[in-house]
Write an enzyme that holds these catalytic residues in place. Structure first.
Site, PDB file in Angstrom:
ATOM      1  CG  HIS B  63      -1.884  -1.161   1.239  1.00 21.67           C
ATOM      2  ND1 HIS B  63      -3.548  -0.545   1.036  1.00 21.67           N
ATOM      3  CD2 HIS B  63      -1.608  -1.876   2.138  1.00 21.67           C
ATOM      4  CE1 HIS B  63      -4.365  -2.282   1.057  1.00 21.67           C
ATOM      5  NE2 HIS B  63      -3.315  -3.339   1.366  1.00 21.67           N
ATOM      6  CG  LEU B  64       2.126   2.538  -3.210  1.00 18.11           C
ATOM      7  CD1 LEU B  64       2.897   3.092  -4.591  1.00 18.11           C
ATOM      8  CD2 LEU B  64       3.310   2.559  -2.766  1.00 18.11           C
ATOM      9  NE  ARG B  65      -1.562   2.538   4.056  1.00 15.90           N
ATOM     10  CZ  ARG B  65      -2.593   1.660   4.578  1.00 15.90           C
ATOM     11  NH1 ARG B  65      -3.535   1.695   4.114  1.00 15.90           N
ATOM     12  NH2 ARG B  65      -2.414   1.422   6.321  1.00 15.90           N
ATOM     13  CG  ASP B 305      -0.264  -7.208   3.675  1.00 22.88           C
ATOM     14  OD1 ASP B 305      -1.094  -6.413   2.598  1.00 22.88           O
ATOM     15  OD2 ASP B 305      -0.943  -8.103   3.964  1.00 22.88           O
ATOM     16  CG  HIS B 309      -1.422   2.196   9.540  1.00 25.13           C
ATOM     17  ND1 HIS B 309      -2.481   2.488   9.548  1.00 25.13           N
ATOM     18  CD2 HIS B 309      -0.750   0.407   9.913  1.00 25.13           C
ATOM     19  CE1 HIS B 309      -2.881   1.178   8.961  1.00 25.13           C
ATOM     20  NE2 HIS B 309      -2.914   0.180   9.153  1.00 25.13           N
TER      21      HIS B 309
END
Lengths: 325, 424
Positions: B63-65, B305, B309
């Site tokens: 995930h690169l956000r 994965d 955060h």
């Protein structure tokens, strides 16, 4: 077990005394017995005309309840007052967090009021651990119930009740009946009964209300109440939340009562001098028949009184563990 | 630029190469393996003595956000973390804000990735509009905008009729479907439904949440002919179901996140929210079964994965925290732990990080034959280091391996013959 080591690294000081009271898992028999003895001395004291001791004089205790509770909160309040502490009751559910404040922020704000002890109830398992890890050193955290994880003061007051009325744990067969899955009380009771060496601990309920792997805690699993009650010395009934029907754990209150409700006839399967306990509040006619709840074997009201004494014991011990470390 | 990489042990599993071999690059491609071509003048020589030279890693899930969640990470920060970990290509899922369900979002991500100039970013498109599980997304337009697959990640398609139509449409256009096998009604919890969650009083996520979806997707794939890839399997039984389907001849692949091979649900003791992952860490038997499935090839790829955060997302009681760990920068050293523990040989680990995932994507990357894009990772497998906040390039510092001693560290990463990472 990891959990015991971990929990104790948080809740005990370097001399092995309580500094927080988060879970019974991992506490040894010696410390548990000390809590029982201290609680007993407070039970005796509450019979006297002057009920107050100065153990927490000058200290501020904050009751931090993120979930509703009448009985637990009021017995904590009474316990703190009998220890001569100043008490602040906060019903957080209806205030800050509903405005988006995080638990950590709430905590830091309250710490700014220079409190010495937080009594915490929260719907998330592990909330009391979380707070204990983030609180300023010197402030004691007492777990008044976290999610489905633990309710250690309730389980200890139950042990006070059992010891005062039944004596030696090693001779006792104990049945815990009902919604074990959602019960923090049951988990704490199982840990402490096993550490205190109870002869046998049974859990009784339908598969939908018994957590998988519960037998790993050292209990016998029974699906049939008659079988579960046979020859037991102590029957602990758990409260059934009525919303369990809506979420498909059970078909109906009626069927639950028929299969798992404690009636006089059923109670006759236990030993004649068996005692009946319930953490309250009780649902008459759902998990327990009125005649049983009000009968001579019932300890339900005595439990409430012992609750004050037990909470006094735990609060005074944790405060003392904070100052001597 | 002409680059020579000399003195290293070249491990290129797709081409069955493993030995001290020099590599020569020009114009972004591999121009020779072994001997320099006639007249080759290196403008830059990388000394790989004592190190491993391998194809750059391909991470099927990171995930690169961005867009929308840039407080957790940005394309710039997370692709910088990728290349620091030897990852030269990565698939980013569509759980952005807005969801990646239009070509505009796909192009935005690709443009920003190109500007950042770190790893290659291969977006995964939403299978349904808004990931709501109801209407088909514009899958073909999304493919034309550079998406390499479509996925249901983040939303359970509860209506099986809708799911079949999604699969039929994807099959019509030969689109690859990345599946996150998670039955929604069984996935309300926050931990594996095992003895640890029971003791801690955490609501469980049963293994059935995964297996029942694996079964449903396998049956639908047999019916529709869609090409499936299961991402981040967490249970032994799911891996066995995929193996059986492969043996029946179904074109299905699967991967696993490296932390699922090293941790298990017992690590949740103490309510440490860094272990709050999705899918949850399962039991030790699942871990053993997944290790076996990776070694045997049932699981073709090892992924990070990666889910960065901000600190606040993890600072709450366990169930109230957001799941996921930052993993790009620990993918290699954790993979090397598997080698150290005898799960995989070093060449097999590299296969699962390079040609394995390339095969899933039907890509010819992940290998270093003459003519291949020069996506290369050079690492010292024996270099020992400690993971610290200061050592991380990712915005997310949420990893349970923080503070641990790790073995294996990337020295250089090249993408298309350009040095995009060099450890100072």
């Amino acid at each position: 077990m990891n959990q015991s080591r971990y929990a104790n690294s948080v809740q005990l000081n370097d001399q092995g005394q309580l500094r927080h009271f988060l879970t019974l898992e991992g506490l040894d028999r010696e410390l548990l017995t000390e809590i029982l003895n201290t609680a007993d001395s407070f039970v005796d004291m509450s019979a006297q005309s002057v009920k107050k001791v100065p153990l927490l004089r000058g200290k501020t205790v904050v009751n931090l309840f993120f979930e509703n509770s009448t009985r637990t909160r009021s017995t904590f309040e009474l316990a703190a007052k009998r220890l001569s502490a100043d008490v602040l009751n906060l019903d957080i559910k209806s205030s800050a967090t509903s405005k988006g404040e995080t638990l950590r922020d709430t905590l830091w704000n309250l710490q700014a009021m220079a409190s010495d002890m937080f009594v915490v109830r929260h719907s998330d398992s592990g909330a009391a651990h979380f707070i204990a890890e983030h609180v300023t050193p010197g402030v004691a955290i007492i777990n008044a119930g976290d999610g489905r994880h633990a309710h250690p003061t309730q389980a200890m007051l139950d042990m006070v009740t059992i010891r005062r009325h039944k004596g030696d744990f090693s001779q006792l067969k104990v049945a815990i009946v009902g919604d074990i899955l959602h019960s923090r009380v049951a988990r704490s009771q199982i840990h402490v009964l096993n550490t205190l060496g109870a002869g046998e601990v049974r859990v009784v309920g339908p598969k939908t209300l018994l957590p998988k792997y519960i037998e790993t805690l050292g209990v016998t699993v029974c699906y049939d109440l008659d079988e579960g009650l046979r020859d037991v010395d102590v029957v602990i009934m758990l409260r059934l939340q009525t919303e369990r029907m809506a979420s498909a754990f059970l078909p109906s209150q009626g069927e639950f009562y028929k299969l798992y409700g404690l009636s006089r006839e059923r109670l006759a399967l236990a030993k004649p001098d068996a005692i009946v306990m319930h953490p309250g509040p009780i649902n008459r006619g759902v998990e327990i028949e009125s005649e049983v709840a009000d009968g001579c074997q019932s300890m339900i009201l005595k439990q409430v009184g012992y609750g004050v004494a037990t909470r006094m014991a735990v609060m005074s011990m944790a405060m003392s563990g904070q100052t001597t470390q | 630029m002409n680059i020579a990489i000399t003195g290293g042990r070249l491990i290129d599993p797709a081409n069955q190469l493993d030995g001290l071999t020099d590599l020569f690059l020009a114009e972004g491609k591999v121009v020779a393996v072994g001997e320099a071509p006639a007249g080759f003048v290196a403008e830059h020589t990388l000394d790989a003595g004592g190190q491993i030279v391998s194809p750059g890693f391909i991470d099927l899930q990171a995930h690169l956000r961005e867009p929308g969640l840039t407080h957790k990470g940005t394309i710039v920060s997370e692709t910088a973390a990728a290349v620091a970990g030897g990852v030269t290509s990565l698939c980013c899922p569509p759980l952005t804000q807005p969801v990646l369900d239009t070509p505009a979002v796909a192009r935005l991500i690709r443009d920003r990735a190109e500007e950042a100039g770190n790893a290659r970013v291969l977006p995964l498109a939403a299978l349904t509009r808004g990931l709501e599980g109801e209407q088909l997304s514009n899958m073909v337009a999304l493919r034309d905008a550079g998406c390499v697959a479509v996925t249901n990640l983040g939303q359970w398609v509860s209506n099986t009729q809708t799911l079949i139509r999604c699969c039929e449409y994807a099959a019509t256009h030969n689109l690859l479907l990345f599946v996150r096998a998670e039955e929604g009604s069984l996935s309300q919890g926050c931990a594996h439904d095992g003895a640890t969650a029971m003791r801690l009083g955490l609501e469980g996520i049963s293994e059935v949440a995964e297996t029942v979806e694996v079964a449903r997707f396998l049956l639908v794939a047999e019916e529709t002919g869609v090409r499936l890839h299961f991402g981040q399997l967490s249970s032994q039984r799911s891996a066995a179901m995929v193996r059986d389907a492969q043996q029946r001849g179904l074109a299905v692949t699967a991967d696993v996140a490296v932390h699922h091979l090293l941790l298990c649900d017992e690590d949740l003791d103490g309510f440490d929210s860094r272990y709050h992952l999705r899918p949850p860490l399962r039991g030790a038997l699942d871990r053993a079964g997944l290790r076996e499935a990776l070694a045997s090839g049932t699981l073709a790829a090892l992924c990070s994965d990666h889910q960065p955060h901000e600190a606040a997302a993890k600072a709450a009681p366990f169930a109230a925290t957001e799941p996921g760990m930052a993993g790009l920068e620990t993918l290699l050293p954790l993979g090397l732990r598997l080698v150290e523990q005898g799960v995989l040989t070093l060449p097999l680990l590299i296969e699962r990080l390079t040609s394995g995932p390339a095969g899933v994507l039907g890509s010819d990357r992940g290998q270093l034959a003459v003519g291949a894009d020069a996506d290369i990772c050079i690492f010292d497998p024996a270099a020992s280091w400690t993971l610290s906040e200061a050592s991380m390039r990712s915005t997310g510092r949420n990893t349970p391996f923080m503070g641990e001693q790790l073995c294996g560290r990337v020295s250089y990463t090249l993408v298309g013959g350009r040095i995009v990472f060099e450890r100072g």
